[in-house]
Design an enzyme around this catalytic site. Structure first.
Site, PDB file in Angstrom:
ATOM      1  CB  SER A   1      -1.671   8.404  -0.735  1.00 48.37           C
ATOM      2  OG  SER A   1      -2.552   8.651  -1.804  1.00 48.37           O
TER       3      SER A   1
ATOM      4  CG  ASP B   1      -8.392   3.086   0.099  1.00 48.13           C
ATOM      5  OD1 ASP B   1      -9.025   3.329  -0.945  1.00 48.13           O
ATOM      6  OD2 ASP B   1      -7.173   3.316   0.223  1.00 48.13           O
TER       7      ASP B   1
ATOM      8  CG  HIS C   1      -6.631   6.803   0.452  1.00 47.42           C
ATOM      9  ND1 HIS C   1      -6.043   5.718  -0.158  1.00 47.42           N
ATOM     10  CD2 HIS C   1      -5.829   7.868   0.192  1.00 47.42           C
ATOM     11  CE1 HIS C   1      -4.930   6.110  -0.766  1.00 47.42           C
ATOM     12  NE2 HIS C   1      -4.785   7.402  -0.571  1.00 47.42           N
TER      13      HIS C   1
END
Length: 140
Positions: free
Chosen positions: A40, A91, A118
């Site tokens: 991320s 995700d 995610h």
């Protein structure tokens, strides 16, 4: 730096600054050719490093990183670092965009973890570790 409870830093405002910061961290830790795992938000640090200093890495494991759209197809195509692109198939926000851009890395393999979001490493830790360890075993 600059996220969560860490103090803000002018050093990491630019991609060049973030790349230099990550390079210093690796140097201070005495790491030579590590595998860089980038989930991320860490994409803001990992991607500029990969694109300009990828030869310092043995491998790269992006997990739906942010910032993939900031670079061109040509920049991705120049990278020779073995890459495992990991993401959760639930995700639907960041993963599709990251995959669309990262698939231009010449030496990549893609693993979508079924039923994971995610933070696929939290949702499906056994599947995540199996994919990661399989990738690590293939590196020279």
């Amino acid at each position: 730096p600059g996220y969560g409870d860490s103090p803000s830093s002018q050093t990491v405002v630019t991609a060049q600054g973030r790349m230099a910061f990550l390079g210093r961290v690796l140097q201070e830790l005495g790491m030579q050719r590590p595998v860089l795992v980038s989930p991320s938000m860490s994409g803001r640090f990992a991607l500029p490093f990969l694109l300009l200093q990828g030869d310092r890495l043995s491998g790269f494991v992006p997990i739906a990183p942010v910032g993939t759209k900031d670079y061109s197809i040509e920049q991705y195509q120049r990278v020779q670092t073995p890459t495992l692109i990991l993401y959760g198939d639930h995700d639907t926000g960041l993963a599709p965009q990251a995959l669309q851009n990262l698939q231009h890395l010449p030496q990549h393999h893609v693993v979508a973890l079924p039923g994971a979001g995610h933070a696929c490493y939290l949702d499906k830790p056994e599947d995540f570790h199996r994919a990661l360890l399989g990738f690590l075993r293939q590196l020279k």
